[in-house]
Structure formats: C-alpha cells, structure tokens
Design an enzyme around this catalytic site. Structure first.
Site, PDB file in Angstrom:
ATOM      1  N   SER A 104       0.873  -1.303  -0.092  1.00  0.00           N
ATOM      2  CA  SER A 104       0.024   0.028  -0.038  1.00  0.00           C
ATOM      3  C   SER A 104       0.882   1.324  -0.091  1.00  0.00           C
ATOM      4  O   SER A 104       0.293   2.368  -0.183  1.00  0.00           O
ATOM      5  CB  SER A 104      -1.137   0.009   1.234  1.00  0.00           C
ATOM      6  OG  SER A 104      -0.313  -0.303   2.559  1.00  0.00           O
ATOM      7  N   ASP A 318      -2.850   6.350  11.592  1.00  0.00           N
ATOM      8  CA  ASP A 318      -2.062   5.888  10.496  1.00  0.00           C
ATOM      9  C   ASP A 318      -0.804   6.625  10.464  1.00  0.00           C
ATOM     10  O   ASP A 318      -0.691   7.669   9.955  1.00  0.00           O
ATOM     11  CB  ASP A 318      -2.764   5.747   9.319  1.00  0.00           C
ATOM     12  CG  ASP A 318      -2.113   5.151   8.035  1.00  0.00           C
ATOM     13  OD1 ASP A 318      -1.019   4.860   8.279  1.00  0.00           O
ATOM     14  OD2 ASP A 318      -2.532   4.814   6.908  1.00  0.00           O
ATOM     15  N   HIS A 321       1.299   5.204   6.302  1.00  0.00           N
ATOM     16  CA  HIS A 321       1.069   5.670   4.953  1.00  0.00           C
ATOM     17  C   HIS A 321       1.207   7.385   5.008  1.00  0.00           C
ATOM     18  O   HIS A 321       1.568   8.002   5.997  1.00  0.00           O
ATOM     19  CB  HIS A 321      -0.494   5.341   4.361  1.00  0.00           C
ATOM     20  CG  HIS A 321      -0.674   3.985   4.285  1.00  0.00           C
ATOM     21  ND1 HIS A 321      -1.367   3.343   5.411  1.00  0.00           N
ATOM     22  CD2 HIS A 321      -0.370   3.110   3.597  1.00  0.00           C
ATOM     23  CE1 HIS A 321      -1.052   2.032   5.059  1.00  0.00           C
ATOM     24  NE2 HIS A 321      -0.684   1.870   4.002  1.00  0.00           N
TER      25      HIS A 321
END
Ligand code: NAG
Length: 343
Positions: A104, A318, A321
C-alpha cells in the site's frame, strides 16, 4: 472505496543496523538532503480535493487542521531536483506501460503519480479502472500511456495450504508473468515482512523443502528480496525494461507516533532497519535495479502521515501511509529525475 482498502497497521522492527551511505555514481545523490519550505510556493503540487478527487490519502478532506506539512520540498544535498513536468513525463511515455508492483506504500506513490499526470493534462479523457482486485490502471488515451499498480506485499509466493495454513515461500516467485511486457517496473516490498502477531500475513516460512515456524524477519526479507533480484536478472531484458526499486519508506509507528506532528525533523537519523539489506541485494544484481532511496527523507517526515485524518474514525491512527499532497510527491519528483532528468 477502492483506494482505502487494505491498509494494515505496520509494526516497526526495533533492531537498528548501522550502515555506511555510499554516494550515487551518477553524480547526484537524491537520498541525502533536507526538507525546506518551498519559497516559490510550487508545493503542494496540487490540492487533492480540488484537482484529483479520485485519489485517497487526502488528509485535508478528512479534517487535518494544520497545513504546513504541505509546503515542503525535498532539497538533495548536492543538486536540485528538477521540476516535475507531467506533460514531458507523458510525452516520454507515449505508448508505454509503467507498473508499480508492491504494497500500500507503493499504492500511495502510484496515486500521487496519477494526480501529478492528471493535473498536467486536465482535459484528458483519462480512465481509472480496477481490472482485478489486485490491478489498478490509470490510462491517458491521448498518450496511449498506462500507469498501473499491482498489489503484491512480499513479491515472493504466499500459498495457502489446507493443513498448514499460509506459507511464505522465500525462494519462489510464480506470479512474475504479470510483470513482463512492461516498459518501466517500480517494485517495492518491506512493510509486510515486519509484521508480527495478528497482522503477520503468514503461518510458516518455506525455504527449499524446509518449513520453519519462525525465523528472523529481516533474514527472511533478505532471502525474499534476493529471490526477487534473481528473478529480475533472469527474466528482464534491461534493453527493453527499466527496473526500479522504491526503497523503504520509514513508518513512525512508535511511542511518539505522528499525531499533532506539524514540522519535519532535521536529523541526523539512525540507519533504518532493512535499508542495508535493500542496498546490498540490489548492488549484487547482474544489472542492478535503480534504487529510489527514500528512507532518510521519510524518516524526517513524522508530520507527513495521515494519523487520525484518514476518514476511518479517530481510533485509527495511521503513521505508515502518507498524506497526499505530501511526501510521496517527492518520491515521484525523484522518479522523474531518474527516468528523464539525465542524472
Ligand atoms: C475527450 O473526449 C471528448 C468527447 O469525445 C472530446 O471532445 C475531447 O476532445 C477529448 N479530449 C481530449 C484531450 O482529447
């Protein structure tokens, strides 16, 4: 929504391995430098909500209150990054296929690139399709160019065995046919190897005929990455295909975390676990992949993650990312320089 799928917590391995940085033989080493406020105000390179509502990771849309993180540009120590010219990128990519293969974080970079190309030709009748669950394709028909992202967390095979469960075969790649007939390949793998406990994606490692319940994850990463390197050396014709490797993007899943971080760090930074493995495996290839070494520049950007501004509720924090616009745009500026800048 397709782009927010498949985000997993990434767990940072705690062992730091010291390594010595080597300057790039081509003359410009993009891997060292610092983040500075872009006085020319070219950064951010886009406003994701306004310009590219089709991408994810738009932290402003999810109510991130601070804006300074958008204003930085990466300044390498010994040279300048050329300005990203999306039109030139497309002109040089007529009839070409560019494929990101990875996790990702690779998807994060692909999304940044789709936006950077879209804003260069805003009237293009681009298409964005999901050919399978694993393959996303951004096409610009006016240039017959496709920019693809193929999901693959380990690059080596993960097989499901009825009795034993998920087996990560460190010395086997059987999905490589999908990587052929492409003009530019940009691989990455790292974060899935660092997972432990519930987020770990395998039950056994396999090397040759030997099954192992546990082994050092960085040792496994090294074997897996060497398998990939061998695959590239035996299957890719370097006169037809350029092979790049997106280096390790640092995560900040640690005690300090990334919430309410609004400024880059200055460094220096300790060597990042696994970064030495990436360098040594790549340098041992018959035709070494071109390394986009983004480790230091990401280590310095604890402020660049979405934290709780992901649109998935505040219990989800998060620090792996990256917000868009943001840090992955610099990765694509480096990609542009490496592909087209004569560096
Ligand atoms: C996109 O498609 C429309 C309708 O077919 C066409 O009028 C337009 O010229 C196309 N845009 C470009 C940049 O080719």
């Amino acid at each position: 929504m397709v782009f927010t799928m498949w985000l997993r917590p990434l767990i940072l391995a705690s062992v730091f391995v010291w390594a010595v940085a080597t300057p790039s033989p081509q003359g410009c080493d993009f891997s060292h430098g610092r983040w500075i406020i872009d006085e020319a105000s070219l950064h951010p390179l886009y406003d994701a909500s306004r310009d590219c509502p089709f991408i994810g990771f738009d932290c402003s849309r999810y109510a991130r209150p601070d804006k300074d993180y958008l204003k930085y540009r990466w300044m390498p120590s010994g040279c300048d990054l050329p300005r990203f010219d999306g039109k030139k990128f497309l002109e040089r990519s007529i009839g070409k296929k560019i494929m990101f293969v990875g996790d990702s974080i690779s998807n994060n970079m692909w999304q940044s690139l789709t936006c950077l190309l879209h804003i260069a030709v805003p009237n293009s009748n681009y298409t964005l399709t999901s050919q399978t669950q694993e393959l996303l394709v951004f096409s610009v028909p006016e240039y017959k160019a496709s920019i693809m992202w193929l999901k693959n967390g380990f690059l080596v095979d993960l097989v499901h065995d009825k009795e034993r469960g998920r087996i990560l075969k460190l010395d086997s790649i059987s999905s490589g046919d999908q990587w052929k007939e492409v003009d530019v390949l940009i691989f990455n793998t790292y974060h899935w190897w660092t997972h432990t406990g519930q987020s770990q994606g395998w039950d056994y490692f396999q090397v040759g005929n030997e099954l192992r319940k546990e082994m050092d994850h960085m040792e496994a990463f090294k074997i897996g990455l060497s398998t990939w390197a061998k695959w590239v050396d035996s299957n890719i014709d370097p006169s037809k295909t350029r092979v790049l490797f997106q280096g390790i993007a640092a995560s900040h899943v640690d005690k300090k975390g990334c919430l309410r971080q609004t400024q880059p760090d200055e460094g220096p930074m300790p060597p990042y676990p696994g970064a030495d493995i990436v360098k040594s495996v790549i340098s041992n290839m018959a035709k070494p992949a071109e390394l986009l070494d983004i480790t230091l520049l990401t280590q310095l950007r604890r402020d660049g993650h979405p934290s709780i501004y992901t649109g998935r509720g505040t219990s989800f924090d998060d620090c792996s990312h990256w917000c868009l616009a943001g840090v992955p745009d610099a990765w694509n500026e480096i990609l542009y320089a490496v592909l087209f800048g004569n560096y």
